[in-house]
Design a protein around this motif. Structure first.
Motif, PDB file in Angstrom:
ATOM      1  N   LEU A 145       7.672   9.435   1.391  1.00 32.10           N
ATOM      2  CA  LEU A 145       7.456  10.157   2.513  1.00 32.10           C
ATOM      3  C   LEU A 145       7.772   9.593   3.739  1.00 32.10           C
ATOM      4  O   LEU A 145       8.384  10.083   4.830  1.00 32.10           O
ATOM      5  CB  LEU A 145       5.849  10.535   2.532  1.00 32.10           C
ATOM      6  CG  LEU A 145       5.400  11.699   1.411  1.00 32.10           C
ATOM      7  CD1 LEU A 145       3.715  11.846   1.614  1.00 32.10           C
ATOM      8  CD2 LEU A 145       6.091  12.485   1.040  1.00 32.10           C
TER       9      LEU A 145
ATOM     10  N   ASP B 215       6.425  13.039  -7.240  1.00 32.92           N
ATOM     11  CA  ASP B 215       5.525  12.267  -7.244  1.00 32.92           C
ATOM     12  C   ASP B 215       4.862  11.543  -6.211  1.00 32.92           C
ATOM     13  O   ASP B 215       5.702  10.449  -5.726  1.00 32.92           O
ATOM     14  CB  ASP B 215       5.496  11.234  -8.518  1.00 32.92           C
ATOM     15  CG  ASP B 215       4.454  10.413  -8.867  1.00 32.92           C
ATOM     16  OD1 ASP B 215       3.442  11.021  -8.676  1.00 32.92           O
ATOM     17  OD2 ASP B 215       4.419   9.315  -9.499  1.00 32.92           O
ATOM     18  N   PHE B 216       4.081  12.209  -5.225  1.00 26.87           N
ATOM     19  CA  PHE B 216       3.672  11.675  -4.118  1.00 26.87           C
ATOM     20  C   PHE B 216       2.067  11.759  -3.782  1.00 26.87           C
ATOM     21  O   PHE B 216       1.299  12.212  -4.447  1.00 26.87           O
ATOM     22  CB  PHE B 216       4.270  12.268  -3.159  1.00 26.87           C
ATOM     23  CG  PHE B 216       3.582  13.415  -2.456  1.00 26.87           C
ATOM     24  CD1 PHE B 216       3.848  14.568  -3.357  1.00 26.87           C
ATOM     25  CD2 PHE B 216       2.732  13.588  -1.258  1.00 26.87           C
ATOM     26  CE1 PHE B 216       2.968  15.717  -3.086  1.00 26.87           C
ATOM     27  CE2 PHE B 216       2.144  14.631  -1.275  1.00 26.87           C
ATOM     28  CZ  PHE B 216       2.289  15.939  -2.002  1.00 26.87           C
ATOM     29  N   SER B 217       1.747  10.724  -2.952  1.00 24.42           N
ATOM     30  CA  SER B 217       0.306  10.970  -2.242  1.00 24.42           C
ATOM     31  C   SER B 217       0.398  10.315  -1.067  1.00 24.42           C
ATOM     32  O   SER B 217       1.420  10.101  -0.310  1.00 24.42           O
ATOM     33  CB  SER B 217      -0.662  10.064  -3.351  1.00 24.42           C
ATOM     34  OG  SER B 217      -1.925  10.675  -2.875  1.00 24.42           O
ATOM     35  N   MET B 218      -0.881  10.286  -0.414  1.00 24.04           N
ATOM     36  CA  MET B 218      -0.807   9.384   0.905  1.00 24.04           C
ATOM     37  C   MET B 218      -2.090   8.495   0.761  1.00 24.04           C
ATOM     38  O   MET B 218      -2.703   8.409  -0.176  1.00 24.04           O
ATOM     39  CB  MET B 218      -1.244  10.515   1.824  1.00 24.04           C
ATOM     40  CG  MET B 218      -0.015  11.408   2.103  1.00 24.04           C
ATOM     41  SD  MET B 218      -0.179  12.608   3.292  1.00 24.04           S
ATOM     42  CE  MET B 218       1.030  13.649   2.779  1.00 24.04           C
ATOM     43  N   TYR B 219      -2.001   7.677   1.785  1.00 22.10           N
ATOM     44  CA  TYR B 219      -3.345   6.590   1.724  1.00 22.10           C
ATOM     45  C   TYR B 219      -4.563   7.173   1.597  1.00 22.10           C
ATOM     46  O   TYR B 219      -5.106   7.979   2.319  1.00 22.10           O
ATOM     47  CB  TYR B 219      -3.151   6.068   3.073  1.00 22.10           C
ATOM     48  CG  TYR B 219      -1.719   5.231   3.578  1.00 22.10           C
ATOM     49  CD1 TYR B 219      -1.207   4.430   2.775  1.00 22.10           C
ATOM     50  CD2 TYR B 219      -1.419   5.422   4.777  1.00 22.10           C
ATOM     51  CE1 TYR B 219      -0.021   3.720   3.094  1.00 22.10           C
ATOM     52  CE2 TYR B 219      -0.228   4.913   5.066  1.00 22.10           C
ATOM     53  CZ  TYR B 219       0.315   4.218   4.413  1.00 22.10           C
ATOM     54  OH  TYR B 219       1.546   3.713   4.712  1.00 22.10           O
TER      55      TYR B 219
ATOM     56  N   SER C  26       0.041   3.858  -2.867  1.00 19.14           N
ATOM     57  CA  SER C  26      -0.450   5.139  -2.338  1.00 19.14           C
ATOM     58  C   SER C  26       0.534   6.348  -2.998  1.00 19.14           C
ATOM     59  O   SER C  26       0.353   7.159  -2.396  1.00 19.14           O
ATOM     60  CB  SER C  26      -0.839   5.008  -0.930  1.00 19.14           C
ATOM     61  OG  SER C  26      -1.616   4.132  -0.685  1.00 19.14           O
ATOM     62  N   LYS C  27       1.776   5.789  -3.373  1.00 16.77           N
ATOM     63  CA  LYS C  27       2.852   6.796  -3.672  1.00 16.77           C
ATOM     64  C   LYS C  27       3.388   7.571  -2.183  1.00 16.77           C
ATOM     65  O   LYS C  27       3.608   8.615  -2.234  1.00 16.77           O
ATOM     66  CB  LYS C  27       2.424   7.841  -4.602  1.00 16.77           C
ATOM     67  CG  LYS C  27       2.091   7.331  -5.902  1.00 16.77           C
ATOM     68  CD  LYS C  27       1.668   8.147  -6.927  1.00 16.77           C
ATOM     69  CE  LYS C  27       1.361   8.114  -8.315  1.00 16.77           C
ATOM     70  NZ  LYS C  27       0.779   8.829  -9.059  1.00 16.77           N
ATOM     71  N   MET C  28       3.245   6.808  -1.237  1.00 13.75           N
ATOM     72  CA  MET C  28       3.822   7.302   0.077  1.00 13.75           C
ATOM     73  C   MET C  28       5.024   6.757   0.504  1.00 13.75           C
ATOM     74  O   MET C  28       5.513   7.253   1.618  1.00 13.75           O
ATOM     75  CB  MET C  28       2.613   6.800   1.039  1.00 13.75           C
ATOM     76  CG  MET C  28       2.513   7.611   2.398  1.00 13.75           C
ATOM     77  SD  MET C  28       0.921   7.585   3.197  1.00 13.75           S
ATOM     78  CE  MET C  28       1.474   8.485   4.664  1.00 13.75           C
TER      79      MET C  28
ATOM     80  N   SER D 167       1.006  -1.189  -0.044  1.00 16.63           N
ATOM     81  CA  SER D 167      -0.087   0.060   0.049  1.00 16.63           C
ATOM     82  C   SER D 167       0.741   1.212   0.133  1.00 16.63           C
ATOM     83  O   SER D 167       0.422   2.343  -0.731  1.00 16.63           O
ATOM     84  CB  SER D 167      -1.005   0.059   1.239  1.00 16.63           C
ATOM     85  OG  SER D 167      -0.412   0.153   2.175  1.00 16.63           O
TER      86      SER D 167
END
Lengths: 411, 298
Positions: free
Chosen positions: A238, B83-87, A233-235, A229
């Protein structure tokens, strides 16, 4: 602790967990344990002298050799052998030299040289599905071969048939060495369940037998979806860039996954207690047995499967992890024996009965070694995953083109 | 501790491909722009500074701390990837809280910082929204909030304005300007306007090398006297493009006003010098360093 709680929330509020929970409860509990104790189920009553107590495996070489050899003669005459090579039924018809080899084995066991001529003198007891069951008279096998030679010849016959037959070392005793249970033996079994096992300890073994099968297969879907995930989710970047140590994060996720995998087991343990209480006096039951067995029997399976699948997920694509896990499940759960003759390295421990406390307890040291081994294996694999995850975090593993292509966690 | 990043002779290869070659940079407090084409090596440098990629050689210190001390570096660095995002099913405030836990912050501090940052990035009203319900611009603002959550001394933002509409881009640049008052902010971009609007200091990168670094005004100064405009018949456009590095064209009927960079006097009747903008200066920098041929092609 805070991180563990957050990871656990993430797992249990995911769609894949709901599917996992439903599948584990349905397949491992409702279709098995709950179904076994359905409307026609009767609780055990104390045996009365002079009754019929059923059959049990006995150490009786004359019975074993006679019954097994008679069965092999019947199969030879009909040229129809039923085997379960990969857990599924398979009918073998032999030709040429293989047929001659079986004839040679029977010749060594019985001294009979012309089996066709011998068969013509036998009486058919019954017929079903193009198979004639002949009445085979006393053969005196032990006059021709020793018991060790008998086992060797039966193993040879099993190999000719491709394995998985009733003549295999795992199956021959339970198929041909059966004798009636005595009153004393029946009473001892009954007392084992009612007094020593306080009822629920016996049923807990059956409960864990079923959960153990599915705990090897179903968690792989939860683990692979959950671990991927971050990437989906591209996380990932981060998370990689935060201060937290790789050990702390991976261990929190491992603990959250194992906890989540145990939730359907704990839930059904309550239901199993309720089910057993429908048939027995609750005052006589051990109310903690289901939970106790769940922790000592199923938790190590969950730890091992989670650790192994986490490590595999760090190295190869999720689809490959699922295929491998399915293969492991098939080899260990479907093809394995259902009795309590498990070894130290059997991931799935089978004991498909609420009875036979003695058989289980006789193997209790192996059980303890087995569970400790798989717990340790799961933890070692998790630590190896920490190493793999940290390499990815620092951009060291992602630089391998091969691993990048193969991996679930591209950086 | 120094409030600067020192990069000395840093190189990085992916197999046989050189991603960074002998990079030397000193980055002080305030906004620092890293300008370059796609594939110039900006993201590799950003990731190396965020301790997400190992370098092959050279030294990097962030506020006096060697880059190899990853835990300390991660404590003092905030990173917003390209290129990012979060859950997607997590709520905005839950995301910040989760990442705050990963940064080792206690509950009270997480709440205080999240409240303050959500107000700062204008997401306060959307704190209960799920990430999947946010627009692209909102996600970028949430990205800045998460990068600033643990109050880092260095903020690294990689191509943050790509794909944003003009209004969101301006809002985002202003936000970066505000947070750069008391920390080092490195803004990597291929959009010259972002640098022009927000950075005093900058560097131009190409094929893993630093072509130029210094005050943005100096980059403009370098291009003075090198930028020309001329209005020609549109049919002569291909000839102009083949002779000069064209930075702009405005077509008006059969006539086209062309803007181009050139050293010396161009052989075009009616060509007149004009004041360079940063885009001209950037193209001139690439041209001067042999990164583009006449006609502006690679």
């Amino acid at each position: 602790m805070m991180l563990y709680v957050k990871e656990l929330r993430r797992v249990v509020f995911s769609k894949i967990f709901i599917l996992f929970f439903a599948a584990e409860v349905f397949f491992a509990f409702f279709t098995q344990f709950w179904h076994d104790m359905g409307l026609s189920y009767k609780s055990y009553d104390p045996p009365v002298p002079g009754g019929d107590y059923g059959m049990m495996v006995v150490d009786d070489p004359p019975t074993l050799t006679q019954e097994a050899t008679a069965s092999l003669i019947n199969d030879y005459i009909n040229n129809k052998y039923t085997t379960y090579p990969y857990g599924f039924i398979h009918t073998v018809h032999l030709k040429g030299t293989d047929k001659d080899k079986i004839a040679a084995i029977l010749n060594k066991l019985t001294g009979i040289t012309d089996l066709d001529k011998y068969a013509s003198g036998l009486k058919v007891e019954c017929s079903y599905d193009d198979y004639n069951q002949y009445v085979v008279p006393e053969l005196g096998v032990l006059d021709n071969v020793s018991i060790d030679d008998f086992h060797a010849l039966m193993t040879e016959a099993d190999n000719i048939l491709g394995g998985g037959s009733v003549y295999s070392p795992d199956e021959i005793m339970v198929n041909f060495s059966l004798g009636p249970m005595t009153y004393e033996e029946a009473l001892a079994e009954y007392n084992g369940l009612i007094n020593d096992d306080r009822i629920t300890n016996g049923y807990a073994r059956l409960f864990c037998d079923y959960h153990g099968i599915f705990m090897v297969l179903l968690p792989v879907f939860l683990i692979t979806v959950y671990l991927s995930s971050d990437r989906r989710s591209k996380m990932q970047q981060l998370i990689f860039s935060r201060r937290i140590s790789s050990v702390k994060l991976v261990m929190a996720r491992f603990a959250a996954l194992v906890t989540a995998e145990m939730l359907p087991v704990i839930f059904t343990a309550f239901l199993a207690n309720v089910r057993v209480a429908q048939y027995y006096d609750p005052a006589m039951m051990d109310p903690f047995a289901m939970f106790k067995y769940s922790f000592i029997w199923i938790l190590p399976t969950a730890v091992a499967v989670t650790g192994i699948d986490m490590l595999l997920t760090g190295l190869i694509p999720a689809v490959a992890v699922v295929i491998i896990q399915f293969g492991v499940w098939f080899m260990t759960a479907v093809m394995g024996s259902m009795s309590s003759d498990f070894g130290v390295f059997d991931l799935v421990i089978r004991h498909n009965t609420e009875m036979d406390r003695k058989g289980f307890m006789d193997n209790i040291n192996v059980f303890a070694q087995n569970r400790l081994f798989f717990t340790a294996l799961g933890l070692v694999c998790t630590l190896m995953y920490v190493f793999v995850w940290n390499l990815r975090r620092e951009g060291r593993l992602g630089e391998s083109k091969l691993l990048s292509k193969m991996s679930l966690h591209k950086s | 501790m120094d409030d600067k990043i020192e990069i000395r002779n840093v190189s990085k290869k992916y197999g046989s491909k050189t991603a960074l070659e002998n990079i030397d940079l000193t980055i002080g407090k305030g906004m620092f722009g890293l300008l370059g084409r796609n594939g110039a090596g900006k993201t590799t440098l950003m990731k190396t500074l965020a301790a997400l990629h190992p370098k092959n050689s050279g030294t990097i210190t962030v506020c006096g701390v060697p880059i190899e001390e990853t835990k300390k570096i991660r404590t003092m660095t905030g990173y917003l990837p390209q290129d990012f995002s979060m859950y997607p099913t997590m709520r905005v405030e839950e995301c910040l809280d989760y990442l705050g836990v990963l940064s080792g912050m206690d509950k009270a501090l997480r709440k205080e910082r999240a409240d303050m940052l959500l107000k700062k990035v204008n997401l306060e009203k959307h704190r209960r929204k799920k990430v999947k319900e946010l627009s692209g611009g909102m996600k970028r603002r949430l990205g800045i909030a998460q990068a600033l959550l643990h109050d880092p001394r260095v903020l690294i933002v990689d191509e943050p304005t790509a794909g944003l509409d003009p209004e969101e881009r301006i809002r985002f640049r202003n936000l970066l300007g505000e947070v750069a008052e008391d920390r080092i902010v490195i803004l990597s971009t291929h959009i010259v306007g972002d640098i022009e609007a927000s950075c005093e200091m900058a560097a131009v990168m190409n094929e893993g090398r630093i072509l130029w670094t210094g005050n943005v005004k100096d980059l403009l100064k370098d291009a003075e006297g090198k930028v020309w405009t001329v209005t020609i018949e549109s049919r002569f456009l291909p000839q102009i493009k083949s002779l000069y590095s064209v930075t702009g064209m405005v077509m008006q009927g059969s006539q086209t006003t062309v803007r181009f960079v050139h050293e010396g006097t161009p052989d075009v009747t009616g060509a007149a010098q004009t004041a360079p903008c940063l885009e001209d200066a950037y193209i001139y920098c690439l041209f001067k360093n042999g990164c583009i041929d006449l006609g502006g092609e690679e």
